[in-house]
Design an enzyme around this catalytic site. Structure first.
Site, mmCIF file in Angstrom:
data_model
loop_
_atom_site.group_PDB
_atom_site.id
_atom_site.type_symbol
_atom_site.label_atom_id
_atom_site.label_comp_id
_atom_site.label_asym_id
_atom_site.label_seq_id
_atom_site.Cartn_x
_atom_site.Cartn_y
_atom_site.Cartn_z
ATOM 1 C CG HIS A 147 5.855 4.343 7.650
ATOM 2 N ND1 HIS A 147 5.696 5.142 6.539
ATOM 3 C CD2 HIS A 147 5.319 3.140 7.336
ATOM 4 C CE1 HIS A 147 5.082 4.440 5.594
ATOM 5 N NE2 HIS A 147 4.852 3.217 6.056
ATOM 6 N NE ARG A 158 8.322 0.687 3.492
ATOM 7 C CZ ARG A 158 7.086 0.227 3.754
ATOM 8 N NH1 ARG A 158 6.794 -1.037 3.534
ATOM 9 N NH2 ARG A 158 6.164 1.035 4.224
ATOM 10 C CE LYS A 215 25.126 -4.853 -11.795
ATOM 11 N NZ LYS A 215 25.174 -4.112 -13.071
ATOM 12 N NE ARG A 245 -0.671 -2.042 3.411
ATOM 13 C CZ ARG A 245 -1.319 -3.138 3.042
ATOM 14 N NH1 ARG A 245 -2.576 -3.105 2.750
ATOM 15 N NH2 ARG A 245 -0.691 -4.300 3.008
HETATM 16 C C1 NCD Z 1 3.766 -0.791 7.992
HETATM 17 C C2 NCD Z 1 5.253 -0.647 7.761
HETATM 18 O O1 NCD Z 1 5.756 -1.014 6.677
HETATM 19 O O2 NCD Z 1 5.890 -0.160 8.661
HETATM 20 N N1 NCD Z 1 3.058 -0.990 6.818
HETATM 21 C C3 NCD Z 1 2.694 0.099 6.084
HETATM 22 O O3 NCD Z 1 3.526 0.838 5.579
HETATM 23 N N2 NCD Z 1 1.386 0.380 6.008
HETATM 24 C C4 NCD Z 1 3.403 -1.720 9.072
HETATM 25 C C5 NCD Z 1 3.830 -3.163 8.986
HETATM 26 O O4 NCD Z 1 4.502 -3.587 8.050
HETATM 27 O O5 NCD Z 1 3.454 -3.900 9.896
#
Ligand code: NCD
Length: 337
Positions: A135, A107, A86, A57
């Site tokens: 996050h 990420r 690499k 998502r």
């Molecule tokens: C979360 C994350 O990646 O930190 N997911 C997300 O981005 N909605 C929570 C999770 O992975 O549990």
């Protein structure tokens, strides 16, 4: 803060007025997110989407948000498909990718890595999750959802009562959400976790110093009795030293309809950043809650698009031009939402 051209790396960047600004812009994105209107305000712009950890998502909603503003998305996922495999440094990757993009969403499994990447980037970078650290866009969409849900019930972010449940040690969404809640007044936060998976002490201390009430416990039922929001989380098993260690905690706190009815106030909102772990051994939010109108998990994911559109519009400084580039669509159907 001045959003134009800024990285979004941590919720600590925000003051309360910044949150209000993001919410106000997110509200304005609704006709576009719901496809009633189309805007081409970011026509010609490119989002570099770089996700080096599993994501559905967050990755897709960043991409959709950019597309809905008229921009294009170039994506790379996983280390194995990237030159990092690499031996390329984050510095070099950042110098290269930022030459191809106007903004980057990233990420990465290592804490601090997105900030390191941003320091070398020539364009703004949004942290889509750096290890167990932060996050920020998730916390913003969570807070936006809480605000909307409470408005419908006559509540507000000041005086909010919330229970956060599960893996509070490795869960970056709860770290960022706690830090954000600290900006409001007299918040009550019940932190429910196994003692080994408690919220980092530093985050708890900052909240207490600011006069908020923080209670730490490993008992679910009593903690969800007098709250506006129950925010459940998954055991972040990928961050444990071994699968065996993660398995110890799997299924420890389960919320289902029967526990909800027996303990919660009638309109308590149920949230989760998703993915929820629906395997039989976990089930932190049982499927029998799916018909509960207070289950807000899919309203959260819908709101994520609005909030990410707002971040892009603010960072690329086009908020006031979005509507100038709008037109109606001729295939819109009310049944979509
Ligand atoms: C979360 C994350 O990646 O930190 N997911 C997300 O981005 N909605 C929570 C999770 O992975 O549990």
């Amino acid at each position: 803060m001045n959003f134009a051209g800024s990285h979004i790396l941590s919720v600590d960047q925000f003051e309360r007025g910044d949150i209000e600004r993001i919410f106000e812009v997110a509200d304005r994105m609704e006709p576009y997110a719901h496809r009633r209107l189309v805007t081409k305000v970011l026509d010609g712009a490119i989002l570099g989407s770089m996700f080096f950890e599993p994501s559905t998502r967050t990755r897709v909603s960043f991409g959709c948000a950019f597309n809905l503003l008229g921009g294009e998305v170039r994506e790379t996922t996983g280390f194995e498909m990237s030159a990092i495999a690499k031996g390329e440094s984050l510095y070099d990757t950042a110098r290269v990718l930022s030459g191809y993009s106007d903004v980057i969403a990233m990420r990465h499994p290592a804490e601090g890595s997105v900030a390191e990447f941003a320091a070398a980037s020539r364009v703004p970078v949004i942290n889509g999750g750096d290890g167990a650290n932060e996050h920020p866009s998730q916390a913003l969409l969570d807070l936006y959802t809480i605000n909307r849900e409470l408005q419908g019930r006559g509540g507000s972010l000041d005086g909010l009562r919330i229970a956060m449940v599960g893996d509070l040690r490795f869960g970056r969404t709860v770290h960022s959400l706690c830090r954000l809640l600290g900006l409001f007044n007299k918040v009550q936060i019940h932190l429910v976790s196994p003692s080994e998976l408690r919220m980092p002490e530093e985050i708890v201390e900052v909240l207490r110093q600011a006069g908020h009430l923080v209670e730490e416990t490993d008992v679910l039922e009593a903690s969800i009795a007098n709250v506006d929001i129950v925010y459940s989380t998954r055991i972040q098993e990928e961050r444990f030293a071994s699968q065996e260690e993660a398995d110890i905690y799997r299924g420890r706190f389960r919320l289902n309809q029967q526990i909800y009815t027996a303990n919660c106030e009638p309109n308590t909102v149920i949230m989760h950043p998703l993915p929820r772990d629906s395997r039989e051994s976990a089930q932190e939010l049982a499927d029998d809650l799916n018909d509960n109108p207070n289950l807000a998990i899919f309203r959260q994911t819908d709101n994520g698009v609005l909030v990410r559109m707002a971040l892009f519009a603010l960072i690329l400084d086009v908020v006031d031009q979005v509507d100038l580039h709008a037109r109606e669509v001729n295939w819109y159907t009310e049944r979509r939402f």
